[in-house]
Design an enzyme around this catalytic site. Structure first.
Site, PDB file in Angstrom:
ATOM      1  N   GLU A  36       0.823  -1.211   0.000  1.00  0.00           N
ATOM      2  CA  GLU A  36       0.000   0.000   0.000  1.00  0.00           C
ATOM      3  C   GLU A  36       0.859   1.263   0.000  1.00  0.00           C
ATOM      4  OE1 GLU A  36      -3.408   0.598  -0.073  1.00  0.00           O
ATOM      5  OE2 GLU A  36      -3.506  -1.498  -0.687  1.00  0.00           O
ATOM      6  N   CYS A 191     -12.063   2.348 -15.238  1.00  0.00           N
ATOM      7  CA  CYS A 191     -12.415   3.755 -14.972  1.00  0.00           C
ATOM      8  C   CYS A 191     -11.134   4.572 -14.848  1.00  0.00           C
ATOM      9  CB  CYS A 191     -13.263   3.854 -13.707  1.00  0.00           C
ATOM     10  SG  CYS A 191     -14.047   5.470 -13.462  1.00  0.00           S
ATOM     11  N   CYS A 198     -16.016   2.865 -20.566  1.00  0.00           N
ATOM     12  CA  CYS A 198     -17.359   2.791 -19.983  1.00  0.00           C
ATOM     13  C   CYS A 198     -18.169   1.614 -20.521  1.00  0.00           C
ATOM     14  CB  CYS A 198     -18.111   4.098 -20.240  1.00  0.00           C
ATOM     15  SG  CYS A 198     -17.350   5.545 -19.456  1.00  0.00           S
ATOM     16  N   CYS A 201     -17.728  -1.278 -18.187  1.00  0.00           N
ATOM     17  CA  CYS A 201     -17.793  -0.984 -16.749  1.00  0.00           C
ATOM     18  C   CYS A 201     -19.074  -1.538 -16.147  1.00  0.00           C
ATOM     19  CB  CYS A 201     -17.734   0.529 -16.526  1.00  0.00           C
ATOM     20  SG  CYS A 201     -17.872   0.990 -14.782  1.00  0.00           S
ATOM     21  N   CYS A 207     -24.182   5.280 -13.789  1.00  0.00           N
ATOM     22  CA  CYS A 207     -23.096   6.215 -13.464  1.00  0.00           C
ATOM     23  C   CYS A 207     -23.539   7.627 -13.826  1.00  0.00           C
ATOM     24  CB  CYS A 207     -21.830   5.838 -14.241  1.00  0.00           C
ATOM     25  SG  CYS A 207     -20.488   7.040 -14.069  1.00  0.00           S
TER      26      CYS A 207
END
Length: 354
Positions: A36, A191, A198, A201, A207
């Site tokens: 991370e 995205c 899109c 997605c 959205c």
């Protein structure tokens, strides 16, 4: 809506998500945490070889806590944002000293560790332990800002608060480990910042940014300011035996804690460099030869670097200053040094006619 979003993301992840990244193997809190921190402002493809080398050298929190800081910085060299590496070791030391070598399973206690914020703490809880905790890294911010048409720059308090509310709203109680990976993967793979896909997605049907034609506009960028231009002399002082003078930079600030080459202000002329270098560094040198100037861009300014070769007559003696050290020229690139300095030391030198 929350269940619908999570369900669609998980179904997409089962088919298309990334499941074989190095930090997916043996998902301990330590391994998740290191990944991370490395992934902050750095692409996955860049991180993978660094992560694998880092894990080979520091396989657990104890080995990281006990390692020389130069060793840690050397394994970070090239990733940039070096405060991350220093904070990583500070947190490792705290885990050993205050938590018996085990990462706490409490969000607040995790956030108390140096360099761990709300999203990173949540990622550790979700990814390593399967505990329900909401993440909000850069990819997730982009997904949520578009899905809910959240206007404004995510660095603004009100915008960030709204995004956190959406993140909490959509985080499921089951399969939270897969969900957090799914929403990060969606932002990284579908995205995307430019030219989002899109058509593929799982959240496209409702959205709001897509419905309003705002996918290119959201999330909004940070208001830009012109970056200032700065200059510095970079001194390559070499003795007759081929040793190069290296200087450890202060622990905070640009390239903090790394070894680099000594610098002097460009208000000093080329002819004055040997005299000023002797006064500032205690090294008698002469024969200043300017090399090709290059520019390096930091997050908040551009730096024009003027490298200059200087000769130190004789063989260098032991330095009294612990922040200065002679290093064989061929070994200098193996230290924990900034990438631009490593590139300078390994490429053919080109003199400049002034």
């Amino acid at each position: 809506m929350a269940d619908s979003v999570a369900d669609r993301l998980l179904a997409w992840y089962d088919q298309h998500g990334r499941k074989n990244l190095p930090w997916h193997e043996d998902r301990t809190p330590y391994r998740v945490w290191v990944s991370e921190i490395m992934l902050q402002q750095t692409q996955v493809t860049t991180v993978i070889p660094y992560y694998e080398a880092f894990m080979a050298r520091f396989p657990d929190v104890k080995s990281l806590a006990e390692a020389p800081v130069d060793d840690v910085l050397q394994h970070w060299s090239g990733l940039g944002y070096y405060a991350r590496a220093r904070n990583l070791q500070k947190a490792a030391k705290a885990v050993m000293a205050d938590h018996g070598g085990e990462f706490p399973k409490d969000q607040e206690q995790l956030e108390a560790l140096t360099g761990i914020g709300r999203s990173t703490a949540a990622a550790i809880l979700a990814q390593a332990h399967g505990i329900r905790a909401s993440i909000l890294d850069g990819n997730v911010k982009r997904v949520l800002a578009r899905y809910h048409a959240v206007h404004g720059w995510p660095g603004q308090t009100a915008v960030l608060r709204a995004l956190w509310e959406h993140a909490e709203q959509h985080t499921p109680h089951e399969r939270v480990r897969d969900y957090t990976q799914a929403i990060m993967d969606l932002g990284a793979m579908v995205c995307t910042r430019r030219k989002p896909d899109c058509e593929h997605c799982p959240l496209a049907d409702d959205c709001e940014a897509r419905a309003q034609g705002l996918t290119a506009a959201l999330p909004e960028s940070k208001p830009k300011k012109a970056k200032p231009e700065k200059e510095t002399w970079l001194l390559m002082i070499e003795d007759d035996a081929g040793n190069l003078l290296m200087e450890r930079r202060p622990p905070s600030g640009i390239w903090g804690g790394l070894w680099s080459l000594p610098e002097l202000d460009t208000a000093i002329t080329l002819d004055e460099l040997p005299e000023v270098a002797e006064r500032e560094l205690g090294i008698a040198c002469d024969d200043a030869q300017p090399l090709s100037v290059f520019r390096h861009t930091f997050s908040h300014y551009h730096l024009h670097i003027h490298p200059v070769r200087l000769r130190h007559a004789g063989t260098a003696a032991e330095m009294d200053n612990s922040d200065l050290a002679w290093q064989p020229r061929e070994d200098a690139p193996t230290l924990g040094i900034p990438s631009p300095i490593r590139k300078l030391l390994t490429q053919p030198e080109q003199t400049t006619l002034l």
